[in-house]
Scaffold this active site. Structure first.
Site, PDB file in Angstrom:
ATOM      1  N   GLU A 102       0.852  -1.199   0.000  1.00  0.00           N
ATOM      2  CA  GLU A 102       0.000   0.000   0.000  1.00  0.00           C
ATOM      3  C   GLU A 102       0.877   1.235   0.000  1.00  0.00           C
ATOM      4  OE1 GLU A 102      -2.764  -0.281   3.256  1.00  0.00           O
ATOM      5  OE2 GLU A 102      -4.161  -1.465   2.061  1.00  0.00           O
ATOM      6  N   HIS A 212      -9.859  10.785   2.920  1.00  0.00           N
ATOM      7  CA  HIS A 212      -9.596   9.840   1.830  1.00  0.00           C
ATOM      8  C   HIS A 212     -10.080  10.494   0.549  1.00  0.00           C
ATOM      9  CE1 HIS A 212      -9.545   6.266  -0.623  1.00  0.00           C
ATOM     10  NE2 HIS A 212      -8.890   5.642   0.335  1.00  0.00           N
ATOM     11  N   ARG A 257      -2.306  10.690  -0.649  1.00  0.00           N
ATOM     12  CA  ARG A 257      -3.723  10.902  -0.322  1.00  0.00           C
ATOM     13  C   ARG A 257      -4.108  12.362  -0.126  1.00  0.00           C
ATOM     14  NH1 ARG A 257      -5.734   6.438   4.126  1.00  0.00           N
ATOM     15  NH2 ARG A 257      -5.799   4.745   2.659  1.00  0.00           N
ATOM     16  N   HIS A 313     -11.919  10.348   6.999  1.00  0.00           N
ATOM     17  CA  HIS A 313     -11.710   8.906   6.972  1.00  0.00           C
ATOM     18  C   HIS A 313     -11.163   8.350   8.291  1.00  0.00           C
ATOM     19  CE1 HIS A 313     -10.841   5.038   5.271  1.00  0.00           C
ATOM     20  NE2 HIS A 313      -9.539   5.179   5.328  1.00  0.00           N
ATOM     21  N   ARG A 348      -1.396   9.268   9.004  1.00  0.00           N
ATOM     22  CA  ARG A 348      -1.349   7.827   9.298  1.00  0.00           C
ATOM     23  C   ARG A 348      -0.876   7.032   8.087  1.00  0.00           C
ATOM     24  NH1 ARG A 348      -5.875   3.614   8.611  1.00  0.00           N
ATOM     25  NH2 ARG A 348      -6.471   5.136   7.043  1.00  0.00           N
TER      26      ARG A 348
HETATM   27  P1  FAD Z   1     -14.682   1.072  15.779  1.00  0.00           P
HETATM   28  O1  FAD Z   1     -14.514  -0.106  14.921  1.00  0.00           O
HETATM   29  O2  FAD Z   1     -15.101   2.336  15.145  1.00  0.00           O
HETATM   30  O3  FAD Z   1     -15.728   0.638  16.891  1.00  0.00           O
HETATM   31  C1  FAD Z   1     -16.258   1.550  17.820  1.00  0.00           C
HETATM   32  C2  FAD Z   1     -17.320   0.846  18.638  1.00  0.00           C
HETATM   33  O4  FAD Z   1     -17.726   1.686  19.724  1.00  0.00           O
HETATM   34  C3  FAD Z   1     -18.588   0.509  17.871  1.00  0.00           C
HETATM   35  O5  FAD Z   1     -18.996  -0.771  18.278  1.00  0.00           O
HETATM   36  C4  FAD Z   1     -19.606   1.566  18.359  1.00  0.00           C
HETATM   37  O6  FAD Z   1     -20.916   1.096  18.251  1.00  0.00           O
HETATM   38  C5  FAD Z   1     -19.161   1.732  19.796  1.00  0.00           C
HETATM   39  N1  FAD Z   1     -19.507   3.005  20.450  1.00  0.00           N
HETATM   40  C6  FAD Z   1     -19.321   4.265  20.010  1.00  0.00           C
HETATM   41  N2  FAD Z   1     -19.754   5.161  20.931  1.00  0.00           N
HETATM   42  C7  FAD Z   1     -20.206   4.437  21.989  1.00  0.00           C
HETATM   43  C8  FAD Z   1     -20.795   4.777  23.248  1.00  0.00           C
HETATM   44  N3  FAD Z   1     -20.993   6.049  23.623  1.00  0.00           N
HETATM   45  N4  FAD Z   1     -21.151   3.782  24.085  1.00  0.00           N
HETATM   46  C9  FAD Z   1     -20.983   2.478  23.733  1.00  0.00           C
HETATM   47  N5  FAD Z   1     -20.440   2.110  22.558  1.00  0.00           N
HETATM   48  C10 FAD Z   1     -20.053   3.075  21.700  1.00  0.00           C
HETATM   49  N6  FAD Z   1      -7.560   0.692   9.050  1.00  0.00           N
HETATM   50  C11 FAD Z   1      -6.559  -0.162   8.737  1.00  0.00           C
HETATM   51  O7  FAD Z   1      -5.622  -0.346   9.523  1.00  0.00           O
HETATM   52  N7  FAD Z   1      -6.586  -0.833   7.539  1.00  0.00           N
HETATM   53  C12 FAD Z   1      -7.581  -0.657   6.624  1.00  0.00           C
HETATM   54  O8  FAD Z   1      -7.566  -1.290   5.574  1.00  0.00           O
HETATM   55  C13 FAD Z   1      -8.623   0.262   6.925  1.00  0.00           C
HETATM   56  N8  FAD Z   1      -9.624   0.497   6.035  1.00  0.00           N
HETATM   57  C14 FAD Z   1     -10.665   1.308   6.410  1.00  0.00           C
HETATM   58  C15 FAD Z   1     -11.743   1.493   5.508  1.00  0.00           C
HETATM   59  C16 FAD Z   1     -12.848   2.259   5.902  1.00  0.00           C
HETATM   60  C17 FAD Z   1     -14.002   2.444   4.951  1.00  0.00           C
HETATM   61  C18 FAD Z   1     -12.862   2.877   7.182  1.00  0.00           C
HETATM   62  C19 FAD Z   1     -14.034   3.690   7.632  1.00  0.00           C
HETATM   63  C20 FAD Z   1     -11.783   2.722   8.050  1.00  0.00           C
HETATM   64  C21 FAD Z   1     -10.681   1.953   7.672  1.00  0.00           C
HETATM   65  N9  FAD Z   1      -9.589   1.765   8.542  1.00  0.00           N
HETATM   66  C22 FAD Z   1      -8.582   0.903   8.191  1.00  0.00           C
HETATM   67  C23 FAD Z   1      -9.596   2.339   9.906  1.00  0.00           C
HETATM   68  C24 FAD Z   1     -10.001   1.253  10.897  1.00  0.00           C
HETATM   69  O9  FAD Z   1     -11.107   0.547  10.387  1.00  0.00           O
HETATM   70  C25 FAD Z   1     -10.368   1.844  12.265  1.00  0.00           C
HETATM   71  O10 FAD Z   1      -9.367   2.694  12.719  1.00  0.00           O
HETATM   72  C26 FAD Z   1     -10.575   0.727  13.300  1.00  0.00           C
HETATM   73  O11 FAD Z   1     -11.480  -0.234  12.815  1.00  0.00           O
HETATM   74  C27 FAD Z   1     -11.073   1.315  14.618  1.00  0.00           C
HETATM   75  O12 FAD Z   1     -11.427   0.258  15.463  1.00  0.00           O
HETATM   76  P2  FAD Z   1     -12.025   0.586  16.898  1.00  0.00           P
HETATM   77  O13 FAD Z   1     -12.341  -0.741  17.512  1.00  0.00           O
HETATM   78  O14 FAD Z   1     -11.118   1.494  17.624  1.00  0.00           O
HETATM   79  O15 FAD Z   1     -13.360   1.409  16.631  1.00  0.00           O
END
Ligand code: FAD
Length: 483
Positions: A102, A212, A257, A313, A348
C-alpha cells in the site's frame, strides 16, 4: 468486572484476550455490528516477510507521520505487529496468503482477507467472544464517574449506573463521521473523547484528521473506493472529460492521499464534478468483488462513471494515552481509534490503525491493574479550556456541514475562528450525541486554529508551510472548568 465500551476490533480483541486470561469482562456497545472496523478494507500492516523488518516498518511510519510521530510508540507497535498476526492465526483467523503493498510502505506487509479484511475479522472476533461466553450488551455510555482523578464507573443511556470499578476500557472509535462527506459509519461521533475530556482527561492531536480522496455516495449510501482501484488503473476525470490529477502532482491519480484529496476538492471549488472511471481495470469483478457488489446494488457497472468526493476517513487524535492505553485518569484505558498514542504523528500510514487497535487490545492483560504510569505529555503543551455552561442545541447534520465548510481539507484562520465561535454558542455539556459531537468539533477547531502551519493531514491555506520551530510539538487540551 472489567467493562469494555465498544465492540469494534479494539474492544473485541481486548475482551477476548482478557477473558482468555481469566478476567471477568462485559462489553457495552452502541451497536454490536457498528463502527469502522466492519468497513475496513485493506488490512493490517506487520513486517513478517523475509525482506522486511520492524525497523523498516517504523521508518515508513515515521516518514508519513511528518515529524510528529512518538518514536517510542512507533518502535513498540511495529515490533509487536508480527506477534499480533501470529495471535490471530492461533485464535483461528485465516488471512489470504499474499501480502499487499500500500502507499507509503516500502515492502509488501499488509495482511488481508480479500478486500473486506475488517468485516471478516470483526465477525470472527464477535463469534469467538460469543463462544467464550462474553456478555455483550447494546447500550450507549453517556458519562464517566471520576473521583480524585480515578475512574469509578459510568452511566448509560439505558439507565445503567455502574459504581466502584477499578478499570474502564474505552474503545469507541473515532470522530470522522462528523464531516458531511465521510467513509465512516454513523457510530463514529467521538463519544468517548467528549466523555473523557469532560471528566478531566487530556486529549491530543485532534486537528489531524485524515481525508480519503475517493468516497462515493450513491443512493444515500457512502462507500470508500479503495486506493488499489487507482493502483490497478482506474483514473479520475472531471465533467469536462479532463484527466486533471496530473495538473496537481506528477504521479497523477497515484499522488499522496492528501494531495489528491486537495486536488479533487479544488476541482469542485472550480465548479467541476469529479468521477472515477473504472474501465481501464482488467478483471475488475474478480479483483474487486466488494466494489462490484456495491455497484450492482445501485444498478451500476464498471462502465459507468462513478462520482467521487474526498471524505473524512480517520481521526488521528483522541484521548492521550501511553502504549498500554493508560490515560491521564487513573484506571481509564483508551484503545483503538479513540486513543492518541502518537503512533501516526500528523498523518497515518495505511493499515497501521487496525494494527494499533489489535496490539492494544491483545496486550491488555499484561497491563491491566499493573503499576499506573499514565502518558508522558512532555512532547507538547497542555492548554486549559473553560467550557461554556449554556448554549443552543445544534444538530448532527449542522455540525457535519459546519465542519465540512470550515474544518475540512483546506482550512484558514478566518473560517476556523468563525467555527470556534459557533461552537462556543452551542451546549457542550449534554449527554446527547450531538452535544458530544459539538464538543469534539469545538476542540478540533481550537487545535486547528492554534496550529498555524501545514503538516501531515492538516492544511492551512494561510500558513502553507511547515513550521518546525513553533509547531513540532503536540497540542494537548484539558478542561479547566465551565461557566
Ligand atoms: P470502531 O470499529 O469504530 O468501533 C467503535 C465501537 O464503539 C462501535 O462498536 C460503536 O458502536 C461503539 N460506540 C461508540 N460510541 C459508543 C458509546 N458512547 N457507548 C458504547 N459504545 C459506543 N484501518 C486499517 O488499519 N486498515 C484498513 O484497511 C482500513 N480500512 C478502512 C476502511 C474504511 C471504509 C474505514 C471507515 C476505516 C478503515 N480503517 C482501516 C480504519 C479502521 O477501520 C479503524 O481505525 C478501526 O477499525 C477502529 O477500530 P475501533 O475498535 O477502535 O473502533
Amino acid at each position: 468486572m472489567i467493562y469494555i465500551i465498544g465492540s469494534g476490533i479494539a474492544g473485541l480483541s481486548a475482551a477476548i484476550s482478557l477473558k482468555m486470561s481469566n478476567y471477568p469482562v462485559t462489553v457495552i456497545t452502541k451497536r454490536i455490528h457498528g463502527g469502522s472496523s466492519y468497513e475496513s478494507r485493506g488490512g493490517i500492516a506487520a513486517a513478517t516477510a523475509p525482506d522486511d523488518s520492524p525497523e523498516l516498518h517504523a521508518r515508513d511510519t515515521i516518514a508519513v507521520g511528518d515529524g510528529l510521530c512518538d518514536v517510542k510508540s512507533v518502535d513498540y507497535f511495529t515490533r509487536e505487529a508480527p506477534g499480533v498476526i501470529e495471535t490471530l492465526e492461533k485464535w483461528g483467523f485465516e488471512f489470504d496468503e499474499d501480502l499487499r503493498l500500500e502507499a507509503g510502505h516500502s515492502r509488501r506487509r499488509v495482511h488481508h482477507r480479500t478486500d473486506s479484511t475488517g468485516m471478516f475479522l470483526a465477525n470472527f472476533l464477535l463469534e469467538l467472544a460469543t463462544k467464550l461466553g462474553i456478555n455483550i450488551v447494546e447500550d450507549r455510555v453517556v458519562a464517566l464517574k471520576v473521583r480524585d482523578n480515578a475512574v469509578k464507573g459510568f452511566v448509560t443511556a439505558g439507565g445503567v449506573s455502574v459504581e466502584d470499578v477499578d478499570s474502564v476500557i474505552l474503545a469507541t472509535g473515532g470522530y470522522a463521521y462528523l464531516w458531511s462527506y465521510t467513509s465512516n459509519p454513523r457510530d463514529n461521533t467521538g463519544d468517548s473523547i467528549a466523555l473523557a475530556f469532560r471528566a478531566g482527561a487530556v486529549v491530543g492531536d485532534l486537528e489531524f484528521v485524515q481525508f480519503h480522496p475517493t468516497v462515493t455516495i450513491v443512493g444515500g449510501e457512502s462507500f470508500l473506493l479503495t486506493e488499489t482501484l487507482r493502483g490497478e488503473g482506474a483514473v479520475l476525470i472531471n465533467d469536462r472529460g479532463e484527466r486533471f490529477a496530473f495538473k496537481y502532482h506528477e504521479k497523477g491519480e497515484l499522488a499522496p492521499r492528501d494531495v489528491l484529496s486537495r486536488a479533487i476538492y479544488n476541482e469542485y471549488r472550480l465548479g467541476r464534478r469529479v468521477y472515477m472511471d473504472l474501465k481501464p481495470i482488467d478483471d475488475f469483478e474478480v479483483k474487486f468483488p466488494l466494489v462490484n457488489e456495491f455497484l450492482r446494488r445501485h444498478g451500476l457497472t464498471k462502465n459507468d462513471l462513478i462520482p467521487v468526493v474526498p471524505g473524512a476517513h480517520y481521526s488521528i487524535g483522541g484521548v492521550r494515552v501511553n502504549i498500554k492505553g493508560e490515560s491521564t485518569i487513573r484506571g481509564l484505558y483508551v484503545i483503538g481509534e479513540a486513543a492518541d498514542t502518537g503512533l501516526h504523528g500528523a498523518n497515518r500510514l495505511a493499515s497501521n490503525s487496525l494494527l494499533e487497535a489489535l496490539v492494544m487490545g491483545i496486550n491488555m492483560p499484561f497491563y491491566i491493574g499493573e503499576g499506573w504510569e499514565g502518558p508522558d505529555l512532555s512532547d507538547g503543551e497542555v492548554l486549559g479550556i473553560k467550557l461554556p455552561g449554556n448554549g443552543r442545541e445544534v444538530s448532527l447534520e449542522e455540525i457535519r456541514k459546519f465542519n465540512w465548510d470550515y474544518l475540512g481539507i483546506v482550512r484558514d484562520g478566518d473560517g476556523l475562528s468563525r467555527l470556534v465561535s459557533i461552537y462556543e454558542g452551542a451546549y457542550l455539556m449534554g449527554f446527547d450525541e450531538w452535544s458530544n459531537a459539538a464538543l469534539v468539533s469545538y476542540l478540533t477547531a481550537k487545535a486547528a486554529l492554534m496550529r498555524e502551519e501545514s503538516r501531515g493531514s492538516h492544511y492551512r491555506v494561510d500558513y502553507p508551510e511547515k513550521d518546525d520551530a513553533r509547531f513540532r510539538r503536540r497540542i494537548y487540551l484539558r478542561v479547566v472548568g465551565h461557566d
